[in-house]
Design a protein around this motif. Structure first.
Motif, mmCIF file in Angstrom:
data_model
loop_
_atom_site.group_PDB
_atom_site.id
_atom_site.type_symbol
_atom_site.label_atom_id
_atom_site.label_comp_id
_atom_site.label_asym_id
_atom_site.label_seq_id
_atom_site.Cartn_x
_atom_site.Cartn_y
_atom_site.Cartn_z
ATOM 1 N N PRO A 1 10.540 -5.528 15.955
ATOM 2 C CA PRO A 1 11.990 -5.289 16.035
ATOM 3 C C PRO A 1 12.789 -6.578 16.184
ATOM 4 N N ASP A 2 12.105 -7.666 16.563
ATOM 5 C CA ASP A 2 12.765 -8.963 16.717
ATOM 6 C C ASP A 2 12.649 -9.832 15.470
ATOM 7 N N GLY A 3 12.090 -9.296 14.399
ATOM 8 C CA GLY A 3 12.001 -10.047 13.154
ATOM 9 C C GLY A 3 10.803 -10.965 13.049
ATOM 10 N N GLU A 4 9.813 -10.795 13.898
ATOM 11 C CA GLU A 4 8.594 -11.598 13.802
ATOM 12 C C GLU A 4 7.569 -10.876 12.924
ATOM 13 N N LEU A 5 6.849 -11.628 12.126
ATOM 14 C CA LEU A 5 5.809 -11.054 11.280
ATOM 15 C C LEU A 5 4.549 -10.873 12.117
ATOM 16 N N ILE A 6 4.160 -9.631 12.345
ATOM 17 C CA ILE A 6 3.000 -9.338 13.179
ATOM 18 C C ILE A 6 1.711 -9.486 12.383
ATOM 19 N N ALA A 7 1.680 -8.905 11.190
ATOM 20 C CA ALA A 7 0.469 -8.955 10.363
ATOM 21 C C ALA A 7 0.815 -8.506 8.949
ATOM 22 N N THR A 8 -0.048 -8.848 8.014
ATOM 23 C CA THR A 8 0.105 -8.402 6.634
ATOM 24 C C THR A 8 -1.200 -7.789 6.144
ATOM 25 N N ALA A 9 -1.094 -6.987 5.105
ATOM 26 C CA ALA A 9 -2.277 -6.363 4.508
ATOM 27 C C ALA A 9 -1.994 -6.110 3.039
ATOM 28 N N SER A 10 -3.044 -6.003 2.252
ATOM 29 C CA SER A 10 -2.874 -5.683 0.833
ATOM 30 C C SER A 10 -4.061 -4.876 0.347
ATOM 31 N N HIS A 11 -3.820 -4.123 -0.714
ATOM 32 C CA HIS A 11 -4.861 -3.305 -1.345
ATOM 33 C C HIS A 11 -4.447 -3.119 -2.797
ATOM 34 N N ARG A 12 -5.402 -2.944 -3.666
ATOM 35 C CA ARG A 12 -5.032 -2.704 -5.062
ATOM 36 C C ARG A 12 -4.154 -1.463 -5.149
ATOM 37 N N THR A 13 -3.197 -1.474 -6.032
ATOM 38 C CA THR A 13 -2.318 -0.315 -6.204
ATOM 39 C C THR A 13 -3.108 0.828 -6.832
ATOM 40 N N THR A 14 -3.149 1.949 -6.141
ATOM 41 C CA THR A 14 -4.020 3.068 -6.548
ATOM 42 C C THR A 14 -3.269 3.999 -7.491
ATOM 43 N N ILE A 15 -2.856 3.437 -8.627
ATOM 44 C CA ILE A 15 -2.125 4.214 -9.620
ATOM 45 C C ILE A 15 -3.024 5.265 -10.256
ATOM 46 N N ASP A 16 -4.348 5.045 -10.200
ATOM 47 C CA ASP A 16 -5.299 5.954 -10.823
ATOM 48 C C ASP A 16 -5.515 7.222 -10.008
ATOM 49 N N THR A 17 -5.154 7.179 -8.715
ATOM 50 C CA THR A 17 -5.303 8.370 -7.874
ATOM 51 C C THR A 17 -3.933 8.785 -7.341
ATOM 52 N N ASP A 18 -3.485 8.108 -6.320
ATOM 53 C CA ASP A 18 -2.192 8.374 -5.700
ATOM 54 C C ASP A 18 -1.769 7.070 -5.031
ATOM 55 N N VAL A 19 -0.537 6.589 -5.297
ATOM 56 C CA VAL A 19 -0.159 5.278 -4.765
ATOM 57 C C VAL A 19 -0.201 5.248 -3.234
ATOM 58 N N LEU A 20 -0.066 6.397 -2.586
ATOM 59 C CA LEU A 20 -0.116 6.405 -1.133
ATOM 60 C C LEU A 20 -1.526 6.169 -0.602
ATOM 61 N N ASP A 21 -2.553 6.304 -1.446
ATOM 62 C CA ASP A 21 -3.912 5.950 -1.017
ATOM 63 C C ASP A 21 -3.992 4.462 -0.689
ATOM 64 N N GLY A 22 -3.354 3.653 -1.526
ATOM 65 C CA GLY A 22 -3.329 2.219 -1.256
ATOM 66 C C GLY A 22 -2.556 1.891 0.007
ATOM 67 N N LEU A 23 -1.461 2.621 0.236
ATOM 68 C CA LEU A 23 -0.701 2.428 1.470
ATOM 69 C C LEU A 23 -1.547 2.806 2.683
ATOM 70 N N ASP A 24 -2.297 3.897 2.591
ATOM 71 C CA ASP A 24 -3.167 4.301 3.700
ATOM 72 C C ASP A 24 -4.139 3.182 4.061
ATOM 73 N N ALA A 25 -4.685 2.533 3.034
ATOM 74 C CA ALA A 25 -5.629 1.439 3.283
ATOM 75 C C ALA A 25 -4.938 0.271 3.985
ATOM 76 N N CYS A 26 -3.714 -0.023 3.567
ATOM 77 C CA CYS A 26 -2.953 -1.100 4.213
ATOM 78 C C CYS A 26 -2.639 -0.766 5.669
ATOM 79 N N LEU A 27 -2.193 0.456 5.897
ATOM 80 C CA LEU A 27 -1.861 0.862 7.263
ATOM 81 C C LEU A 27 -3.083 0.820 8.168
ATOM 82 N N SER A 28 -4.230 1.203 7.633
ATOM 83 C CA SER A 28 -5.463 1.142 8.415
ATOM 84 C C SER A 28 -5.787 -0.298 8.789
#
Length: 431
Positions: A23-50
């Protein structure tokens, strides 16, 4: 830390990237995953959130997945209102897939997501704009009308999906993109994101706030409020984008039929690291940016990368070739965006003529893209072809930084409702 944190997500064409921001504008962490266009794009988001530890955070997203935002521009004349519309479409985060002067056939539009209809100054000729509108009745997709404000286009497009925006060129020499840019964003969110069927799960459409390039340009505008004149060059696999926010010389405003704007984005579809590697090298050779001795090796490397777009460098030599291609893409893209000054002869004698966007006073030049985030000396890659020799209006004494933490898109997402958080996040670029 007080309040709820944010997860800012960019659903890209290749990778989905997420940034956890306090909330103070500091970057806590980053993550990336291939975009899961072949299944559902939210699958890639789930991997990032995990990977981020599944934080209890507000999720904001932008997207260029599924081809991003494809815009066809229809205008009265190719060199006037159609050109004005093209510039506005680019600043709206779209990929311009067609520019048509006069009433279009459906095949002319090249299967866009949105059509931007322009034409005529306010109070000027109405007929061509109305003819174009009649032709567009055969197309069932969304239309943004940004032409002569007095033309009764509503009567022609009745029953079609359209929104009326302010004229992109209300009078000769004036380009007014903001209203049309907002309308294109509205159409993207209301009719394009859901229509691409990127996710069958609930929540995706609600979290997306705009097309990724539009969101990045918002961040660049915010950055310019504190950094002064700013340019960002983003090198991708297929395109190289340049965003700039530059205060214009008041003496130059109004000299061109289609005026230069303070906020500008250009997309070079033939400059990139993989799908466009061959044309990148060819354009750099034509521009004199490649030594003759290096030419055969670079051309061979470009062909290999274009044939295998998933290729990753496997050692210092291949990494150096990647960086050379990136420097070439940056050099050519900046030249196309900036234009040049040169002496021409007229009936009045010798005259200094300028074209394009003058970037010479840019104080901050930001490099972005995976190739720069992985380069050993990314600042040198960005600087390699910054010479203004030949009259090119390139940045002369900029501070050069690289968006290694990928904060531009997250800051653009936060800017609308959490402006100070976005501003503090952008401070990472100049610390």
């Amino acid at each position: 830390m007080t309040g709820r944190s944010f997860v800012c997500v960019d659903f890209g064409s290749t990778f989905t990237k997420a940034a956890h921001v306090s909330p103070d504008g500091e970057l806590i962490a980053t993550a990336s995953h291939r975009t899961t266009i072949d299944t559902d794009v939210l699958d890639g988001l789930d991997a990032c959130l995990s990977e981020l530890g599944s934080p209890d955070a507000e999720v904001l997203a932008c997207s260029s997945a599924g081809g991003g935002l494809r815009i066809a521009v229809v205008g009265n004349e190719e060199l006037v209102t159609a050109e004005a519309g093209k510039r506005v479409a680019l600043s709206s985060g779209g990929k311009v897939v067609a520019v048509v002067a006069g009433p279009p056939a459906l095949d002319d539009l090249n299967d866009p997501d949105v059509v931007l209809l322009t034409g005529g100054t306010d109070g000027g000729n109405e007929e061509v704009l109305l003819e174009c509108a009649r032709a567009l009745r055969a197309w069932e997709g969304p239309i943004v009308v940004a032409g002569n404000a007095e033309a009764p286009v509503e009567e022609v497009l009745q029953g079609r999906t359209f929104v009326r925006a302010g004229n992109v060129m209300p009078r000769i020499g004036v380009l007014a993109p903001d209203s049309a840019r907002a309308a294109i964003r509205e159409m993207f969110l209301a009719h394009v994101i859901g229509g691409k069927h990127l996710s069958s799960r609930g929540g995706f459409v609600e979290m997306v706030r705009g097309a990724t390039p539009d969101v990045v340009l918002t961040a660049v505008e915010l950055l310019a409020e504190t950094a002064g004149d700013v340019a960002v060059v983003d090198v991708g696999g297929a395109t190289t984008d340049v965003h700039s926010v530059v205060e214009l010389d008041p003496d130059s405003v109004g000299r061109e039929v289609v005026a230069t704007t303070r906020v500008t984005r250009t997309v070079e579809g033939d400059l990139g690291m993989r799908w466009s590697a061959v044309t990148t090298v060819a354009e750099a050779i034509a521009a004199g940016l490649v030594d003759e001795e290096a030419r055969p090796v670079l051309e061979l490397a470009a062909r290999g990368r274009q044939s295998h777009p998933g290729y990753l460098p496997d050692g210092p030599a291949s990494q150096a070739l990647d960086e050379t291609i990136a420097a070439a893409a940056i050099g050519v893209a900046l030249r196309r965006h900036a234009g040049r000054s040169q002496v021409v002869y007229s009936p009045e004698g010798r005259v200094l003529e300028r074209t394009g966007k003058d970037l010479r006073e840019v104080s901050l030049l930001v490099g972005s893209g995976g190739v720069l985030r992985h380069a050993a000396d990314a600042v040198s890659v960005v600087r390699r072809h910054l010479s203004g020799e030949g009259g090119w209006q390139l940045p002369e004494h900029p501070q050069v930084v690289v968006d290694t933490d990928y904060v531009l898109a997250p800051a653009g997402l936060l800017a609308a409702q959490h402006r100070e958080v976005a501003r503090r996040l952008l401070e990472r670029l100049t610390r």
